[in-house]
Design a protein around this motif. Sequence first.
Motif: not given
Length: 823
Positions: A740-748, A808-823
């Motif tokens: 997921v992409d978020i803007l720098k300063g945004d809270e997820l 129990q183990e699950i090992n799922d992931t969530l990758r967060v990309f921080v963008k400086k400016n909103r596209i």
Amino acid sequence: MKLKFILLFLIFMAVNAVLNAQSITIAETALPTTCSRDTLKIPVVLSGSWDKTNIFVLKLKSNFAQVDTTIYVTSLNSTSPLLFKLPEFFATEKIQYNFSFLATIESTNPKVISNSSYFNMKMLSVIEMGTPVEIINSNVKIPSYYVMKNSVANIPVKIFRGTMDTFEKGMWSDSTFVLFQDNIINLLPKKTTKYKLESISNSCGLGKVIPPSEFTLKVNNFNIKVVDVYPKKICDIKNIQIEIDYDGGIIDPDKFYVEMYDENKKAFKSHKLKNVDLKRFTFNIDTVYTFGKYYLRVRCDSPDVASNFTEINIVEPPRIELDYFSYEMEKYTIDYKALLNIYLKNITSNSDNPTHSVKFTNGLELVNFSNDFYGSTSGIEIKPTENQYYKIESVITQACGFTKNFTVTGEKEIKVKNDFIIKDVLNKKYCGSEKVKFRIQTDKVFNFDNFFTVELKIIGSNIKNIDIPVKQNEDGTLEFILPNDSVFRPTIKFFSFYIKSSNPEARSALYDEQLKVTTRPIVRSIPQNSIIETPSFYTNTVVEFEGSTKGKLSFSDGDTTFSVSFDESGEFRTIFLPIFALKTKTYTIQSIENSCGVLVPTPKLEFTIEVKKITNTIQVTDFPRQVCTKKIYGVSFVTTGSFEQNEVIIAKLTYYSIKDNKDIAVEVGKGFKSPIPIQIPDSIPRGRTSLVLLTSAANSQNNSIESKVSNIFIINGQEIERNNYFISSNLHELPINKSVDILKGDELKSVFISSNSPYQTFGLKVNDTWYENLSETASTNSKIEIFFKPKTDTLYILKELKNACGIQEINDTLRVFVKKNRI
């Protein structure tokens, strides 16, 4: 003798007159609704004898205040029901539906008047042809006019319908019928056709057609269509780009015009065009047109044909001024990070309601400033940290569609007053009388006799600011002690503070965060003394108290001390004391506590429950809320009365079987004394069950002595039922193993809901941190909310899930990309 005869004759004549008195009575208060031209039947009661020359006449007086009409109709007969042939009445503009009358019947010989009754007459329809929308010759009411090939012609009509119960039906001269449901005639001629409307009728019969009723539709093979007009809102640049399409060929490009019509589609001005064979051209609107709504179309006069209409709006360019600041101090001075509203004022008379984006010279932007009406204002909230000069650089508006510094007036400078910057306030929650530690940042040099003071501001309260002395620590920190609980009661309080120095005299801005104060709980009321007949679980044991945070209340029956926990909630609260009254006892509230301390009530708070009669009873006092298969648990209970020696207490779990369509009980343990060990077999399915304790004698007989509790949940592994990710104010529902992409300063905000966790703790390990939550009802599953605010691109690994049955183990992931400016 003669005199006596005369008297007898007069008496005879009087009696005969009374016996033969005439009267007319209409039998119904409301007569049946009848069509104009039809025969109205009126049931009447006729008394007395009537002259042979007598005639009955129906008098109908209008019941409409705006129409003063009286109608007389002669009866066709002289016995009940009286018959009256109604006259012909057509609907009018004043009375478009049923005509309401007050009806009476009069006789001519002798003259007698009946009672009155209400009557509604259905009238005959009337139709008048309207003027077609696309008119060529405006001097003719129903003209011959052109319709585009394969286009529908909409001919409006004005209909006075006469009745309320049918659709009107008309007929053309070629015997084609048409229904008038929306006051529009839809025609699709394939060639030039002359039309004539012959008649109109409703349920009462033929109505009336007001001439002229003939018109001709001329069908052109040459079609023009306006495809697009840009811009449709014009305020500064007056050039309009018009794109058209046509077929059938062009004889002379110079025969094309742009026609401008006002809001009522009345011709306003015609503009000659050139080079329109390119199908795209520029049309310049001159200064003749005022602000408002217009309709534009393209017309060719050889052949004579016009395009469809397209709406455009000429609007006043925005004129905005920098109006005022909400913080009106001398020379516009404001505290550091204090809330400031900059208000802009609309001074445009245009009521088209476009929105603007305003940019200041210092880079500040106000988006969606609404141009609602002349004099309206709109503000932007900021918390300045340095001196700023505010002047509008540009305005982007929907009305004009481009960036430009339109007419803008006003410029102001704001100065930020900040002798100290308060920083490093480590805690956000405090108790009454607790120390608050912080640091300050300042360029000031203080004299040796200087001392600091905190000015405490209690937010949302009428309490005046409180000055509190400040202690300076060797490590450079400052600290002060909050007032005691009494200042912050009775409701939840938040506070902030200023820091002041004495030499030199200086003051900080208000600390820009709100800090919460928690007070120790206080008991406000306890249960009253009461009497019950037999041992039972007593329910009228409610304690009222103040205290918003988590804590517990302890009470005693003289032999045993019990504790009841409570969670964070509102300030004024109640808590239920689970008391199973076996015999008469006095109960004492020993203490109530939360994270801020323990309060022991003084004087003692006590109440008594008297049990009048002791009976044989079993009562479960403690049991597990959730259990796992094959594990062993204890069930505690108490008994009253006299049981047989070595009486065995049996524990069973009951559940509803869908397959068998009945409740099934499975023995899970037994014993002689509390607690009884129980073990959950694999045969019981996962889900909600009930626990029953009963005596061994009652197990085989009907004289059951038992205790039953519900909502014991059999659980095994843990699963995530649903996970949602909320970014700022926008909801993004994303499955795990995605990015997921978020803007720098945004809270997820990440929300995880367990699949089976009523009354239990549900845990989730993300990277190396455990997050846990507890569901306290049987109807809801546990939910965990995690807030992430990464500064750089981050990989979050959901490693493990846990509940009462293990990890129990699950090992799922969530990758967060921080963008400086909103596209």
